[in-house]
Motif scaffolding. Structure first.
Motif, PDB file in Angstrom:
ATOM      1  N   ALA A 117       2.175 -95.401  32.425  1.00  0.00           N
ATOM      2  CA  ALA A 117       2.345 -94.275  31.493  1.00  0.00           C
ATOM      3  C   ALA A 117       2.417 -92.947  32.239  1.00  0.00           C
ATOM      4  O   ALA A 117       1.991 -91.900  31.752  1.00  0.00           O
ATOM      5  N   ASN A 118       2.995 -92.994  33.437  1.00  0.00           N
ATOM      6  CA  ASN A 118       3.062 -91.836  34.329  1.00  0.00           C
ATOM      7  C   ASN A 118       4.382 -91.100  34.107  1.00  0.00           C
ATOM      8  O   ASN A 118       5.451 -91.666  34.305  1.00  0.00           O
ATOM      9  N   SER A 119       4.309 -89.845  33.705  1.00  0.00           N
ATOM     10  CA  SER A 119       5.516 -89.091  33.385  1.00  0.00           C
ATOM     11  C   SER A 119       6.140 -88.401  34.588  1.00  0.00           C
ATOM     12  O   SER A 119       7.101 -87.633  34.446  1.00  0.00           O
ATOM     13  N   ALA A 120       5.656 -88.670  35.798  1.00  0.00           N
ATOM     14  CA  ALA A 120       6.214 -88.032  36.992  1.00  0.00           C
ATOM     15  C   ALA A 120       7.624 -88.536  37.262  1.00  0.00           C
ATOM     16  O   ALA A 120       7.937 -89.724  37.055  1.00  0.00           O
ATOM     17  N   ASP A 121       8.486 -87.643  37.735  1.00  0.00           N
ATOM     18  CA  ASP A 121       9.824 -88.058  38.146  1.00  0.00           C
ATOM     19  C   ASP A 121       9.727 -89.187  39.169  1.00  0.00           C
ATOM     20  O   ASP A 121       8.891 -89.153  40.082  1.00  0.00           O
ATOM     21  N   GLY A 122      10.580 -90.185  39.003  1.00  0.00           N
ATOM     22  CA  GLY A 122      10.618 -91.294  39.947  1.00  0.00           C
ATOM     23  C   GLY A 122       9.753 -92.472  39.568  1.00  0.00           C
ATOM     24  O   GLY A 122       9.761 -93.496  40.277  1.00  0.00           O
ATOM     25  N   THR A 123       9.012 -92.356  38.462  1.00  0.00           N
ATOM     26  CA  THR A 123       8.176 -93.482  38.041  1.00  0.00           C
ATOM     27  C   THR A 123       9.050 -94.662  37.621  1.00  0.00           C
ATOM     28  O   THR A 123      10.009 -94.506  36.866  1.00  0.00           O
TER      29      THR A 123
ATOM     30  N   ASP B 292      16.807 -93.158  34.053  1.00  0.00           N
ATOM     31  CA  ASP B 292      17.609 -92.605  35.142  1.00  0.00           C
ATOM     32  C   ASP B 292      17.832 -93.669  36.209  1.00  0.00           C
ATOM     33  O   ASP B 292      16.920 -94.444  36.533  1.00  0.00           O
ATOM     34  N   VAL B 293      19.053 -93.693  36.769  1.00  0.00           N
ATOM     35  CA  VAL B 293      19.342 -94.570  37.907  1.00  0.00           C
ATOM     36  C   VAL B 293      19.029 -93.794  39.185  1.00  0.00           C
ATOM     37  O   VAL B 293      19.571 -92.712  39.418  1.00  0.00           O
ATOM     38  N   ALA B 294      18.146 -94.327  40.008  1.00  0.00           N
ATOM     39  CA  ALA B 294      17.646 -93.613  41.182  1.00  0.00           C
ATOM     40  C   ALA B 294      18.788 -93.145  42.071  1.00  0.00           C
ATOM     41  O   ALA B 294      19.717 -93.909  42.390  1.00  0.00           O
ATOM     42  N   ASN B 295      18.730 -91.878  42.445  1.00  0.00           N
ATOM     43  CA  ASN B 295      19.702 -91.272  43.365  1.00  0.00           C
ATOM     44  C   ASN B 295      21.137 -91.380  42.867  1.00  0.00           C
ATOM     45  O   ASN B 295      22.080 -91.344  43.664  1.00  0.00           O
ATOM     46  N   ALA B 296      21.280 -91.532  41.540  1.00  0.00           N
ATOM     47  CA  ALA B 296      22.603 -91.670  40.914  1.00  0.00           C
ATOM     48  C   ALA B 296      23.410 -92.815  41.514  1.00  0.00           C
ATOM     49  O   ALA B 296      24.631 -92.800  41.525  1.00  0.00           O
ATOM     50  N   GLY B 297      22.716 -93.842  42.013  1.00  0.00           N
ATOM     51  CA  GLY B 297      23.389 -94.969  42.641  1.00  0.00           C
ATOM     52  C   GLY B 297      24.168 -95.813  41.652  1.00  0.00           C
ATOM     53  O   GLY B 297      23.885 -95.810  40.447  1.00  0.00           O
ATOM     54  N   THR B 298      25.133 -96.548  42.178  1.00  0.00           N
ATOM     55  CA  THR B 298      25.920 -97.461  41.346  1.00  0.00           C
ATOM     56  C   THR B 298      25.899 -98.891  41.879  1.00  0.00           C
ATOM     57  O   THR B 298      26.489 -99.788  41.269  1.00  0.00           O
ATOM     58  N   ALA B 299      25.242 -99.121  42.992  1.00  0.00           N
ATOM     59  CA  ALA B 299      25.222-100.453  43.599  1.00  0.00           C
ATOM     60  C   ALA B 299      24.296-101.391  42.838  1.00  0.00           C
ATOM     61  O   ALA B 299      23.255-100.964  42.303  1.00  0.00           O
ATOM     62  N   ASP B 300      24.658-102.669  42.801  1.00  0.00           N
ATOM     63  CA  ASP B 300      23.750-103.669  42.240  1.00  0.00           C
ATOM     64  C   ASP B 300      22.392-103.558  42.905  1.00  0.00           C
ATOM     65  O   ASP B 300      22.296-103.422  44.140  1.00  0.00           O
TER      66      ASP B 300
ATOM     67  N   ILE C   2      12.226 -93.044  35.501  1.00  0.00           N
ATOM     68  CA  ILE C   2      12.371 -91.886  34.630  1.00  0.00           C
ATOM     69  C   ILE C   2      12.466 -90.646  35.501  1.00  0.00           C
ATOM     70  O   ILE C   2      11.944 -90.611  36.619  1.00  0.00           O
ATOM     71  N   ALA C   3      13.183 -89.636  34.971  1.00  0.00           N
ATOM     72  CA  ALA C   3      13.347 -88.382  35.700  1.00  0.00           C
ATOM     73  C   ALA C   3      13.634 -87.273  34.700  1.00  0.00           C
ATOM     74  O   ALA C   3      14.036 -87.536  33.556  1.00  0.00           O
ATOM     75  N   THR C   4      13.417 -86.050  35.129  1.00  0.00           N
ATOM     76  CA  THR C   4      13.722 -84.904  34.284  1.00  0.00           C
ATOM     77  C   THR C   4      15.177 -84.974  33.825  1.00  0.00           C
ATOM     78  O   THR C   4      16.078 -85.227  34.632  1.00  0.00           O
ATOM     79  N   CYS C   5      15.398 -84.762  32.547  1.00  0.00           N
ATOM     80  CA  CYS C   5      16.742 -84.845  31.993  1.00  0.00           C
ATOM     81  C   CYS C   5      17.609 -83.731  32.587  1.00  0.00           C
ATOM     82  O   CYS C   5      17.227 -82.558  32.583  1.00  0.00           O
ATOM     83  N   ASN C   6      18.781 -84.110  33.116  1.00  0.00           N
ATOM     84  CA  ASN C   6      19.634 -83.132  33.792  1.00  0.00           C
ATOM     85  C   ASN C   6      21.099 -83.227  33.409  1.00  0.00           C
ATOM     86  O   ASN C   6      21.924 -82.485  33.931  1.00  0.00           O
TER      87      ASN C   6
END
Length: 414
Positions: A309-315, A346-354, A360-364
């Protein structure tokens, strides 16, 4: 109507920068629909873009909102105008309207056919604003004479037409004064195969005689067109005959007045110039398509969960026994995002690789936070939300992966 039309690459000249290509394509194939019962309208949540064009007469439109296409290449349709960034072709009128003016010229610019005969303007938000889903609307008084082609439309970001999609909210050609068109274009249904419908003036009065409000409401897997609040067309993936629905990514807006082209034809002895399109406002809003917060359940009936239940970016977003906590309470506000604890899926680092991790991350507003939901798949840029290793154990992390239809990629949103 069946027109053989081509689309070629073009560059947007927006100040000193160049952005991706996009050209307006006419509704070459308007597919009639059976009479439809009007759909219940979704509630507007928030205004995300608005321009009321207030300001003194002769002032240029706000450069923080609008940039220009410039040139006389023909724009893939053998059009005759040269688009400029001059206030002779686009300026406020001092009465709360933007005026886009198409003019007959006697020289000064070079077009694909020689000395340009006309100038006009094409404004766009490719570098300033784009959005996935929502209500896109404008109140416009269109021009009307033979060979003139006003439009208010959208293109998918990235410049890869037609694979990134095109949504035409309003098109009109001078020889059809009581008809406006709405159309979509994508892979397999572009050019002569664009899918759309026409709307006839209910009282037979030409649309150019007055202002009208032109709008689409766009949600996952459905686009609905309106004129003055009257619904006249609704399209879903079922209308594409098996072709790919690509309307799950950010689109930007364009408004322009073209002169000539394959579809409208060319000015003749009846054409009157100059012609003006008056735009009272352009507004974009988010729509409430969520029905409130709820659980998202997947493999083995377990819930999509924010770890700790951690709201920090990257959780990490994981699979866990459903427990009714805020870490499992997800909303879809209608802008393409899925949210919990005030953050976006959120997909980490905007990656597209399998195998790229989901968090979760701040909405941007970027594409790594834009999700579509259909057939129990939650999809980002063509990849499915996936439970790693098909493992139903608590705390199994999620990732994106090529969609394969397995149980570890199937989700129910409640």
């Amino acid at each position: 109507m069946k027109l053989q039309r081509s689309r070629i690459a073009a560059l947007f000249a927006t100040g000193a920068a160049l952005v991706g290509a996009a050209l307006l394509q006419a509704p070459a194939q308007a597919l009639p629909q059976a009479p439809q019962a009007p759909q219940a309208e979704q509630a507007v949540l928030a205004t995300t873009f608005e321009d009321n064009f207030d300001g003194p007469a002769g002032q240029a439109p706000d450069s923080n909102k609008w940039r220009y296409d410039i040139g006389g290449s023909g724009w893939g349709n053998a059009e005759r105008q040269y688009y400029t960034n001059s206030t002779r072709n686009s300026a406020k009128d001092g009465a709360g309207n933007l005026v886009i003016t198409a003019r007959k010229e006697s020289g000064g610019f070079q077009c694909h056919y020689g000395t340009c005969e006309y100038t006009s303007a094409r404004l766009l938000t490719a570098q300033t604003f784009s959005q996935t889903y929502g209500r896109f609307e404008a109140r416009i008084k269109i021009p009307g004479t033979q060979g003139v082609w006003p439009a208010f439309w959208m293109m998918g970001q990235g410049g890869n037409w037609p694979n990134n999609g095109e949504i035409d909210i309003l098109e009109n050609i001078g020889r059809e004064p009581t008809t406006v068109h709405g159309t979509i274009h994508g892979p397999g249904y572009s050019g002569a195969e664009g899918i759309g419908a026409a709307y006839q003036s209910p009282n037979g009065v030409p649309f150019r005689n007055d202002f009208h409000t032109y709008r689409v409401d766009w949600s996952p897997n459905v686009i609905t067109w309106y004129v003055d609040g009257v619904q006249y067309q609704r399209r879903t993936p079922a209308d594409l005959g098996g072709d790919q629905w690509v309307f799950d990514r950010p689109h930007f807006m364009i408004m322009n007045v073209a002169v000539g082209g394959y579809w409208p034809g060319y000015p003749d002895g009846t054409t009157v110039m100059p012609q003006q399109m008056l735009v009272d406002y352009v507004r974009v809003s988010t729509l409430d398509s969520s029905g409130g917060n709820g659980q998202i359940t997947g493999l083995a009936g377990k819930c999509l969960d924010v770890a700790g239940a951690n709201s920090a970016d990257g959780t990490t977003v994981q699979l866990y026994d459903c427990n009714g906590t805020a870490a499992q309470s997800w909303s879809r506000p209608g802008d393409g995002t899925i949210r919990a604890l005030g953050k976006c899926l959120d997909v980490a680092n905007a990656g597209t690789a399998d195998g790229t991790r989901v968090q979760i991350a701040t909405c941007n507003g970027n594409t790594a936070q834009q999700w579509s939901y259909a057939n129990n798949d939650i999809v980002n840029r063509g990849k499915c939300l996936d439970v790693t290793g098909n493992n139903s154990a608590n705390a199994t992390p999620t990732q994106i992966w090529t969609c394969g239809g397995g149980a570890n990629q199937k989700w129910t949103i409640t």
